[in-house]
Design a protein around this motif. Structure first.
Motif, PDB file in Angstrom:
ATOM      1  N   UNK A 214       0.866  -1.187   0.000  1.00 11.53           N
ATOM      2  CA  UNK A 214       0.000   0.000   0.000  1.00 11.53           C
ATOM      3  C   UNK A 214       0.897   1.229   0.000  1.00 11.53           C
ATOM      4  N   UNK A 215       0.759   2.064  -1.038  1.00 14.94           N
ATOM      5  CA  UNK A 215       1.585   3.272  -1.137  1.00 14.94           C
ATOM      6  C   UNK A 215       0.720   4.489  -0.828  1.00 14.94           C
ATOM      7  N   UNK A 216       1.166   5.290   0.191  1.00 12.52           N
ATOM      8  CA  UNK A 216       0.475   6.523   0.587  1.00 12.52           C
ATOM      9  C   UNK A 216       1.276   7.694   0.032  1.00 12.52           C
ATOM     10  N   UNK A 217       0.788   8.243  -1.085  1.00 14.66           N
ATOM     11  CA  UNK A 217       1.557   9.257  -1.796  1.00 14.66           C
ATOM     12  C   UNK A 217       1.759  10.527  -0.991  1.00 14.66           C
ATOM     13  N   UNK A 218       0.769  10.895  -0.159  1.00 20.69           N
ATOM     14  CA  UNK A 218       0.872  12.170   0.543  1.00 20.69           C
ATOM     15  C   UNK A 218       2.067  12.192   1.484  1.00 20.69           C
ATOM     16  N   UNK A 219       2.300  11.057   2.133  1.00 19.64           N
ATOM     17  CA  UNK A 219       3.435  10.975   3.074  1.00 19.64           C
ATOM     18  C   UNK A 219       4.622  10.238   2.475  1.00 19.64           C
ATOM     19  N   UNK A 220       4.482   9.815   1.208  1.00 19.15           N
ATOM     20  CA  UNK A 220       5.557   9.106   0.527  1.00 19.15           C
ATOM     21  C   UNK A 220       6.026   7.887   1.313  1.00 19.15           C
ATOM     22  N   UNK A 221       5.053   7.083   1.775  1.00 18.98           N
ATOM     23  CA  UNK A 221       5.376   5.867   2.521  1.00 18.98           C
ATOM     24  C   UNK A 221       4.698   4.679   1.860  1.00 18.98           C
ATOM     25  N   UNK A 222       5.313   3.506   2.028  1.00 23.65           N
ATOM     26  CA  UNK A 222       4.782   2.251   1.500  1.00 23.65           C
ATOM     27  C   UNK A 222       4.685   1.260   2.654  1.00 23.65           C
ATOM     28  N   UNK A 223       3.501   0.674   2.829  1.00 21.05           N
ATOM     29  CA  UNK A 223       3.276  -0.339   3.856  1.00 21.05           C
ATOM     30  C   UNK A 223       3.152  -1.704   3.184  1.00 21.05           C
ATOM     31  N   UNK A 224       3.633  -2.747   3.880  1.00 24.53           N
ATOM     32  CA  UNK A 224       3.708  -4.090   3.306  1.00 24.53           C
ATOM     33  C   UNK A 224       2.924  -5.068   4.152  1.00 24.53           C
ATOM     34  N   UNK A 225       2.137  -5.897   3.448  1.00 29.64           N
ATOM     35  CA  UNK A 225       1.399  -6.971   4.108  1.00 29.64           C
ATOM     36  C   UNK A 225       2.319  -8.182   4.253  1.00 29.64           C
ATOM     37  N   UNK A 226       1.990  -9.079   5.142  1.00 27.76           N
ATOM     38  CA  UNK A 226       2.751 -10.308   5.319  1.00 27.76           C
ATOM     39  C   UNK A 226       2.694 -11.134   4.027  1.00 27.76           C
ATOM     40  N   UNK A 227       3.806 -11.782   3.609  1.00 25.60           N
ATOM     41  CA  UNK A 227       3.793 -12.602   2.388  1.00 25.60           C
ATOM     42  C   UNK A 227       2.796 -13.754   2.506  1.00 25.60           C
ATOM     43  N   UNK A 228       2.194 -14.104   1.384  1.00 23.29           N
ATOM     44  CA  UNK A 228       1.257 -15.214   1.297  1.00 23.29           C
ATOM     45  C   UNK A 228       1.912 -16.313   0.474  1.00 23.29           C
ATOM     46  N   UNK A 229       1.855 -17.564   0.986  1.00 19.83           N
ATOM     47  CA  UNK A 229       2.449 -18.713   0.306  1.00 19.83           C
ATOM     48  C   UNK A 229       1.356 -19.484  -0.426  1.00 19.83           C
TER      49      UNK A 229
END
Length: 1190
Positions: A214-229
């Motif tokens: 998930x990329x939040x452009x306003x704060x220029x941050x990217x959040x990552x979900x746990x990998x799925x196998x």
């Protein structure tokens, strides 16, 4: 007086009344000069929905103008915001913009709320929109445990993303651990909600790092979900996995892995509803599962999808319509289809609308006592409610103003006064939003003023519109009038258009439009005027445009761009490639008129544009460059359908380099027999990529392909794999089979062997067979190795044989060959020709006859008869020399022939022999014969010695070929004057025994031309010419110098004039006679000496031609230089006139015997040379006689 609204522009009347524009209209706030009193106007404010970065200071904008300058105040959440009590909040000087310093201390969340700015002065108050301030948020994913997913091959799957709710919403995408985007297709794609949908899974989908970001452009941050196998396995593997890991494995197994019709993964059910606001982008989504993968189609029920606003995204799973309006409402249907069936889903779309302006209120500037209206008209769905405020206060509770009346969305003003000035706010709102507009009423009394700078210079290109500004202001509204020229003549012509803002337009400006124009503004309070100047310039034109070019890669191309422009304007020439800048490459060079591209590359192809810019206009022209070259080599050669005698070759074409491929050339290499040598196999059309090739047995083939276009041929492709065909018996026999003996008792059989390619298998040999043609013998055969000849010994002499040569190899025999005939070896002929007879035709030609020999005595192939002849001695017993035998061969069975080139007055002997392939037979008995006299050749030399005043002495050598007994010499001579004209011809006979003669009584200092030849009883021979000059008399020359000068005597002058006139007449007559082909007497004399022996003759089997010299009349009359020894009739001297018989023999070129004597073989000719007109006859020599034999 009220300012009335006027049309946007008026055409000035062509009548005699000056053109006056009564501009009674509203004037916007920008039209009011800032030095005049006016209510505030908001010029800049923050957006209604203002999302801020919590890491930076908060800046809430509010800018306004007015006279006097306005003051600012703020409300927060509907109550007064006292900025003085908060140390973190400051207001910019001269502005209403707030700056909240949260970087030093404080939190952004503290200042969330709804803010509104008010700008106020003595004429009223303007308010901003309600500005909702919220800090952006980029929350983390909640902790969750994601179990591995195991699926059977072919099942559907949805990997959920479920991103945290941020402000503004995040942008979702799926990647792996290496930050590489996961590939998507019609089978695998991401939905609008961020989930990853699989219509069916495949084994290659197995991986352990399906990660949603998930990329939040306003704060220029990217959040990552746990990998799925995810693991995709077969049915058997799935059962084992369930048994072993049932406790800790999530199993998605609701669907069968068999092929199945489509069903929708989203949206659910058969129907759904979607609501969108007017002006937004409508996005509809349908994602289906099924096996095979379904295809999505979209339709709109009872209507068509808008062509220019409809877009398909995500492999047609998403339908987007931009700028939607109420007309886009309706039912949209998505259809998922595969080979097993189809499924439908209907989405009902409703388009709502936040308020939007139909007529927004505009500022009013009125004069005291005038009337006016403010209109606030908006629309929306649902329909918005209109409310009025004055100076920020609802109009219902504001102070009463008798000059105004409210009628719904309209306020009507009448008989306004200065106290009527105020700022009115119109608010249009519904459940989806609101609109707020400020409009002031400013009551002023001002004389006219013109705001355009004085003496402004306008420069316009000819034949284009010219717009002359006259920005003005006044209250009441002034009238505008335009004049041209210093005399102030008013403009009232049809060619002018006056706009309601005072601008004068000349729709098509011409050269005569140049001049000074005056704008006059008037109202009841005064008048103002302003002068502007107009200049008309010639347009910029490209008179030589760049042209379309097709060039080969690596060459040079030049584009020309020649520009014509107004001399007062300086153009700038710019070259563009594909509407962008030229590449930064030194291969591109430009000068004033040209663009040159050197060493052209593929990337240089495109559209090149030449643009000429001036300060007033521009012109451009484009040309396309197409870079071509020979094709790139084909690749990926593959052999299929491999049979014993054929194979299919397939290839992939290389790039055609912008020139279509016309054909493919296929070559092969035989690695077994001719390694490294490539031969032509086939050609196919340039549209084919497959060829069926015929093969020969026992060949180790490799193939390569070349492509060809209009430029040339490509390099060869890489060689294909090798293919060895099976061996087979030969399918052809050797060629060029011959049988020819080299000895009387043998037969040599030869043939052209087969090459390795033709052998068709190992162990190539030849079966050679022969038997006598006329006998009853059986065939005799022998098998030999791979050679090219076989010798049969012990054969009878020159017997015909039938011969066969058959190829064979380890597999078998070639087809039965056809028999050819040959002969055993030859031996020398046994019998000489008999009954040899000689007939003398003339002094240089004899005819010989003989009887043929019996055919059996030839003992070989009869090639012809050969005549040996030689001169025994001359009849005059002069010119004795060694015996020189000559040979003439007559082909075939011919029994007579001509002997040309004989020497007159000579004794000859000859014999005849028969010839076969082995050699000559015995000679016949010698036969002698005698040639008669002929005419002699020219004297060997002629020279003039001892010149005196009146005499010349001639010395000469006799002819080298007398061709008989000389009877006398003939001398002819004539004088030549200074103009090279010949005088009278004198004949003189000289005894044959003389070699010296003196001519006397000649004129002094005179040039003479001499003609000299010998004569026999037959006639005169060829002549030799010479020129000489008698000496000058010095005594007479001195005496003449002492004579009286008669040139001064009158009688002498008259006589000379008469002579000159006579000479002129004679020259004209001579010129006319020359043009008619006349001759001088000496030519006529020479023509009289015709050779009596040169006459047309005939042979029993041929025709003799007539010989004539090719001497021209001009050469007949041109005097020779002193000392010349060349005969005037170009007869051949002795050293050039040996008996050359090349033109008469039928055999090979001449050769020499061992004793040095010449042997020639000649063939008789039957052609007849054409006789030339005005030619003199020539005495025959051996060569002449030979040339006359045709």
């Amino acid at each position: 007086m009220q300012l009335k609204i006027m049309p946007k522009k008026k055409h000035l009347s062509a009548g005699g009344v000056p053109l006056i524009l009564f501009l009674c209209q509203m004037i916007s706030a920008l039209d009011v000069p800032l030095d005049l009193v006016q209510p505030p106007t908001i010029t800049q404010q923050s957006p209604k929905d203002y999302i801020i970065d919590p890491r930076e200071n908060i800046v809430i904008q509010c800018e306004a103008k007015g006279k006097p300058p306005p003051s600012f105040s703020w409300t927060r959440n509907g109550t007064h915001f006292d900025i003085d009590k908060d140390p973190l909040v400051t207001m910019k000087p001269g502005s209403g913009t707030l700056v909240i310093n949260i970087m030093s201390e404080g939190k952004a969340e503290t200042y969330e709320g709804v803010y509104q700015c008010t700008a106020r002065n003595e004429r009223g108050a303007a308010v901003s929109n309600n500005i909702v301030v919220r800090p952006s948020r980029s929350p983390l994913w909640t902790k969750e445990r994601l179990e591995p997913i195991v699926l059977q091959n072919g099942q559907s799957l949805v990997l959920p993303c479920r991103p945290p709710i941020g402000l503004p919403p995040a942008i979702i995408f799926w990647m792996d651990n290496s930050f590489q985007r996961l590939p998507q297709s019609e089978r695998v794609s991401q939905g609008l909600n961020g989930d990853l949908y699989f219509s069916n899974v495949l084994p290659e989908d197995t991986r352990e790092d399906y990660i949603c970001y998930a990329r939040f452009n306003h704060t220029q941050t990217i959040q990552q979900k746990q990998p799925i196998s995810l693991k995709v396995i077969s049915v058997d593997e799935l059962n084992d996995t369930i048994a072993a890991n049932l406790s800790d494995t999530e199993f998605y197994g609701a669907k069968s892995s068999k092929e199945r019709p489509p069903t929708f993964l989203t949206p659910e059910g058969n129907e759904s509803h979607k609501e969108e606001l007017r002006g937004n982008v409508l996005s509809l989504e349908c994602i289906a599962e099924g096996l095979p993968t379904p295809i999505i189609y979209w339709i709109k029920e009872d209507g068509m999808l808008p062509a220019n606003r409809t877009f398909y995204r995500n492999f047609k799973k998403t339908l987007q319509i931009t700028h939607v309006s109420e007309a886009d409402s309706g039912n949209y249907q998505c259809i998922a289809k595969n080979a097993l069936g189809a499924v439908h889903h209907t989405i009902s779309v409703t388009v709502k609308a936040a308020p939007y302006w139909i007529v927004a209120p505009q500022n009013l500037v009125l004069s005291p006592g005038e009337n006016g209206t403010l209109i606030c008209r908006a629309n929306g769905n649902p329909k918005p409610r209109i409310s009025w405020l004055t100076n920020g206060v609802p109009i219902e509770i504001a102070l009463d103003d008798p000059s105004r009346k409210i009628d719904g969305d309209t306020i009507i003003f009448s008989n306004v006064q200065e106290s009527s000035s105020a700022v009115y706010q119109c608010n249009a709102s519904n459940k989806y939003g609101y609109l707020l507009a400020n409009a002031f009423v400013n009551v002023l009394a001002e004389p006219p003023r013109i705001l355009t700078s004085a003496n402004t210079l306008y420069q316009v290109i000819a034949n284009r519109p010219a717009l002359l500004d006259c920005a003005f202001f006044g209250s009441p509204m002034p009238t505008i009038e335009w004049f041209k020229g210093t005399k102030g003549s008013a403009l009232h012509e049809d060619i002018y258009v006056l706009h309601d803002n005072g601008t004068l337009e000349i729709p098509v400006a011409q050269k005569d439009s140049t001049g000074t124009y005056t704008c006059v503004a008037r109202n009841k309070l005064g008048m103002a005027k302003n002068e502007v100047h107009l200049e008309i310039k010639d347009p910029t034109r490209i008179i030589k445009q760049p042209e379309y070019a097709v060039v080969q890669r690596g060459s040079k191309v030049s584009f020309e761009c020649r520009v014509k422009h107004d001399h007062t304007l300086i153009p700038t020439i710019m070259w563009l490639k594909d509407n962008g800048e030229l590449p930064n490459d030194e291969r591109f060079s430009t000068d004033k008129d040209h663009l040159v591209v050197s060493d052209v590359k593929d990337d240089d192809g495109g559209t090149y544009t030449c643009t000429a810019n001036t300060t007033l206009d521009s012109a451009s022209a484009s040309a396309v460059l197409r870079v071509v070259d020979v094709p790139n080599p084909p690749f990926d050669l593959e052999l299929t359908n491999q049979l014993d005698k054929s194979v299919q070759l397939t290839w992939t074409p290389g790039d055609d380099n912008n020139s279509p491929i016309t054909k493919f050339i296929i070559e092969y290499e035989d690695a077994m027999h001719d390694a490294g040598l490539w031969r032509h196999q086939a050609e196919v059309s340039g549209t084919q990529t497959t060829a069926q090739l015929k093969l020969s047995p026992y060949v180790n083939y490799s193939f390569r392909v070349m492509a060809e276009n209009s430029i040339g041929r490509s390099m060869p492709s890489e060689a294909s794999e090798q293919y060895l065909t099976k061996a087979a018996e030969p399918d052809q026999n050797p060629m060029a089979v011959e049988g020819l003996g080299t000895e009387p008792d043998n037969l040599v059989i030869t043939w052209k062997p087969l090459n390795g390619f033709q052998s068709n298998g190992p162990g190539l040999q030849y079966k050679v067979s022969w038997r006598q043609k006329d006998g009853d013998d059986e065939w005799t055969s022998v098998v030999v190795a791979n050679v090219s000849k076989y010798i049969v010994s012990g054969t009878p002499t020159f017997v015909p044989y039938l011969i066969k040569v058959q190829a064979l190899n380890d597999v078998g025999f070639a087809p039965e060959p056809a028999a050819v005939m040959g002969h055993s070896g030859e031996d020398l002929p046994m019998v000489a020709p008999g009954n040899v007879r000689v007939s003398v035709v003339n002094s240089t030609l004899a005819e010989v006859h003989w009887d043929p020999v019996p055919p059996k005595s030839v003992r070989g192939h009869l090639q012809g008869y050969r005549i040996y002849y030689w001169k025994t001695q001359s009849s005059s017993k002069r010119n004795r020399r060694h015996i020189e035998k000559k040979i003439l061969t007559f082909q075939g069975t011919k029994t007579h022939g001509m002997l040309p080139g004989l020497q007159p007055y000579s004794h000859y002997a000859l014999n005849v022999r028969v010839v076969n392939g082995k050699g000559e037979g015995p000679a016949s008995t010698d036969r002698g014969f005698h040639t008669p006299e002929g005419v002699p050749s020219a004297p060997s030399s002629l020279k003039i010695v001892n010149p005196t005043l009146d005499s010349l002495t001639l010395e000469w050598d006799p002819p080298s070929h007398p061709n008989g007994i000389l009877t006398e010499y003939i001398l002819q001579y004539q004088p030549i004057n200074s103009t090279h004209e010949l005088g009278p011809l004198v004949d003189l006979k000289i005894p044959a025994n003389k070699t010296r003669w003196t001519l006397k009584n000649l004129n002094f200092s005179t040039r003479y031309k001499f003609y000299f030849y010998a004569q026999t009883s037959v006639g005169p021979g060829s002549q030799i010419t010479e020129e000489a000059i008698t000496t000058v008399d010095e005594g007479k020359k001195a005496m003449a110098s002492r004579q009286v000068d008669i040139a001064t005597q009158g009688w002498f002058i008259g006589l000379m004039c008469a002579v000159a006139l006579l000479i002129l007449i004679l020259l004209i007559v001579c010129f006319i006679r020359r043009n008619k082909g006349g001759k001088y007497p000496v030519k006529e004399k020479e023509d009289a000496h015709a050779d009596p022996e040169i006459q047309p003759m005939k042979e029993d089997d041929g025709t003799f031609g007539e010989y004539r010299s090719f001497e021209s009349d001009a050469e007949d009359h041109k005097p020779l230089k002193k000392g010349s020894r060349t005969p005037s009739d170009r007869t051949v001297k002795k050293e050039d006139s040996d008996d050359s018989l090349v033109d008469y023999g039928e055999g090979v070129n001449g050769q020499f015997n061992e004793d040095g004597s010449f042997i020639g073989q000649y063939s008789g000719k039957k052609e007849k040379e054409p006789a030339e007109g005005n030619e003199s006859s020539e005495a025959p020599s051996p060569v002449n006689a030979m040339n006359s034999f045709v």
